[in-house]
Design an enzyme around this catalytic site. Sequence first.
Site, mmCIF file in Angstrom:
data_model
loop_
_atom_site.group_PDB
_atom_site.id
_atom_site.type_symbol
_atom_site.label_atom_id
_atom_site.label_comp_id
_atom_site.label_asym_id
_atom_site.label_seq_id
_atom_site.Cartn_x
_atom_site.Cartn_y
_atom_site.Cartn_z
ATOM 1 N N ASP A 240 -37.831 17.058 -36.437
ATOM 2 C CA ASP A 240 -38.687 16.049 -35.101
ATOM 3 C C ASP A 240 -38.736 14.677 -36.096
ATOM 4 O O ASP A 240 -40.332 14.402 -35.395
ATOM 5 C CB ASP A 240 -39.146 16.715 -34.996
ATOM 6 C CG ASP A 240 -38.839 18.727 -34.219
ATOM 7 O OD1 ASP A 240 -38.118 18.491 -34.062
ATOM 8 O OD2 ASP A 240 -39.514 19.562 -34.269
ATOM 9 N N LYS B 113 -34.850 11.784 -34.792
ATOM 10 C CA LYS B 113 -33.682 11.016 -34.910
ATOM 11 C C LYS B 113 -32.827 10.495 -34.385
ATOM 12 O O LYS B 113 -32.456 9.519 -34.198
ATOM 13 C CB LYS B 113 -33.066 12.141 -36.232
ATOM 14 C CG LYS B 113 -33.405 12.751 -37.037
ATOM 15 C CD LYS B 113 -32.608 13.831 -37.789
ATOM 16 C CE LYS B 113 -33.158 15.471 -37.118
ATOM 17 N NZ LYS B 113 -33.748 15.506 -36.664
ATOM 18 N N GLN C 148 -31.909 18.681 -37.859
ATOM 19 C CA GLN C 148 -32.964 19.317 -38.770
ATOM 20 C C GLN C 148 -33.752 17.994 -39.777
ATOM 21 O O GLN C 148 -33.857 17.106 -39.600
ATOM 22 C CB GLN C 148 -31.824 20.692 -38.950
ATOM 23 C CG GLN C 148 -31.721 22.178 -38.467
ATOM 24 C CD GLN C 148 -30.535 21.736 -37.965
ATOM 25 O OE1 GLN C 148 -29.781 21.360 -37.749
ATOM 26 N NE2 GLN C 148 -31.646 21.381 -36.398
ATOM 27 N N GLY D 144 -33.070 19.369 -31.148
ATOM 28 C CA GLY D 144 -33.996 18.727 -29.888
ATOM 29 C C GLY D 144 -34.005 17.482 -30.263
ATOM 30 O O GLY D 144 -34.933 17.227 -31.028
ATOM 31 N N HIS D 145 -33.319 16.822 -29.864
ATOM 32 C CA HIS D 145 -33.103 15.284 -30.121
ATOM 33 C C HIS D 145 -33.729 14.534 -28.869
ATOM 34 O O HIS D 145 -32.829 14.419 -27.718
ATOM 35 C CB HIS D 145 -32.186 14.844 -30.451
ATOM 36 C CG HIS D 145 -31.553 15.254 -31.815
ATOM 37 N ND1 HIS D 145 -30.374 14.280 -32.579
ATOM 38 C CD2 HIS D 145 -32.106 16.398 -32.976
ATOM 39 C CE1 HIS D 145 -30.706 15.561 -33.957
ATOM 40 N NE2 HIS D 145 -31.261 16.834 -33.887
#
Length: 428
Positions: free
Chosen positions: A13, A16, A224, A40-41
């Site tokens: 988080d 990225k 990650q 989750g991007h």
Amino acid sequence: MPAYAILGAQWGDEGKGKIVDFLSEKADVVARFAGGNNAGHTVINNQGHFSLHQVPSGIFWPQTLNVMGSGVVVDPPSLLEEIKSLKSRGIDVEGRLLISERAHLIMPYHIELDQLSESARGENAIGTTGRGIGPAYSDKASRNGLRVSELLDLNTLKPRLKETLDHANAFITKVYGGKPMKLEDVFRKCSEWSQSLSPYIGAAEDILHEKLKQNGVIVLEGAQGALLDLDHGTYPFVTSSNPTVGGACVGLGLHPSQLVGVIGVFKAYCTRVGGGPFPTELTGQTGDRIRDLAQEFGTTTGRPRRVGWFDAIMANYSSKINGYTSVVLTRLDVLDGFDSIKICVAYELNGERINRLPGGQGFLQHCVPIYEEYPGWDKPTAGATRFDQLPEEAVAYVSRLEELIGSPIDIISTGPKRHEAITLRSIV
Ligand code: GDP
Ligand code: IMO
Ligand code: MG
């Protein structure tokens, strides 16, 4: 043949998604190499506000091919949902998304096993995202997995599925006392996925090498972060893949000499979701203030993220094992308005000052951070696009981080939107 890896440098988080989108203007390919829909991007650009979980964050630049490599684990129903949602918002995915035939499938029993094993751990639960990631990678490593390409031949898939399902059901029923899954039910799902996913499955590794031969620009998108790495993270509170640079090569079939840049994305402070040691964690008002200001809630699970000061011991380890040629520092703006800001520069362990990240399980729990304290700044950095817009206290803070990380900070991100960033040196 330039390939650049953009890697999470802390516990995930770090931003990225924003940085991959920001840096992919010249990319021919954007490729995910590890993880699955535990990621989750967030991308906020002129096309809208998006949360991506499996589709690479290069999808918003029309010239890019977006690859999910062999190191990725694919969850078909949620991927199909993501594709549908992107299409409904006018993002063209057709012919621009390619899943490696070697990638592994996350099966419904992996999700069940993830949840059963977490409950069985009780208060020692990892705090996984519950997406079946650990069991899918375990099956891959123990040669009980199914590759995406197996969806293309349902006749040979069925006996293979029987084998893998028997294996999973033995765990579900005998270890956890759960209910077995039925072969027909799982096979029916596979048949549906076979139809809808087949246009996206292909020879990703060959295509990547072909693009590199033609001098194409490839951006490798990490999921990650280094401290969640199965080998180098805070084991066992880690994910089940290698988000570090070695994983980037393995998960796409590239060799290290093809990488011309390794870009580490760090937040200007730290967060983590789930269990595990976090020496600089702020459990009081300051932590709550950062969490509220920065809306530090998981993009995948919505869980509140744990928040803490920047940990330079971890950062330096992350830099050492990844060899960052560039660092991107995100969320500097979140620290606007604080009276003072701390950086952890060493730990105290059993009465001794140590300057390294202990690898032995349990030690980190007993590490007490030793801080340097820096004055905060009043003038906002939010939205700044030029270095001379930064207050001198912010410059001093960033310079000290650069020194401690040991790699050059080339971009400072000052907001969630695509162009809210200061580029000190062009890196892609
Ligand atoms: P990822 O998993 O590394 O892609 O990061 P996430 O998207 O899960 O979380 C990062 C959050 O920070 C998202 O809400 C982004 O919109 C936001 N973000 C990224 N860069 C910045 C920044 O420089 N400033 C601020 N305020 N928010 C940012
Ligand atoms: P992005 O790509 C933050 C964490 C989980 C849990 C541990 C294991 O958005 O940075 P898993 O479901 O992988 O078995 O969970 O890893 N985790 C993440 N934390 N960002 C992520 O991805 C994460 N992916 C996994 O919270 O602690
Ligand atoms: Mg995320």
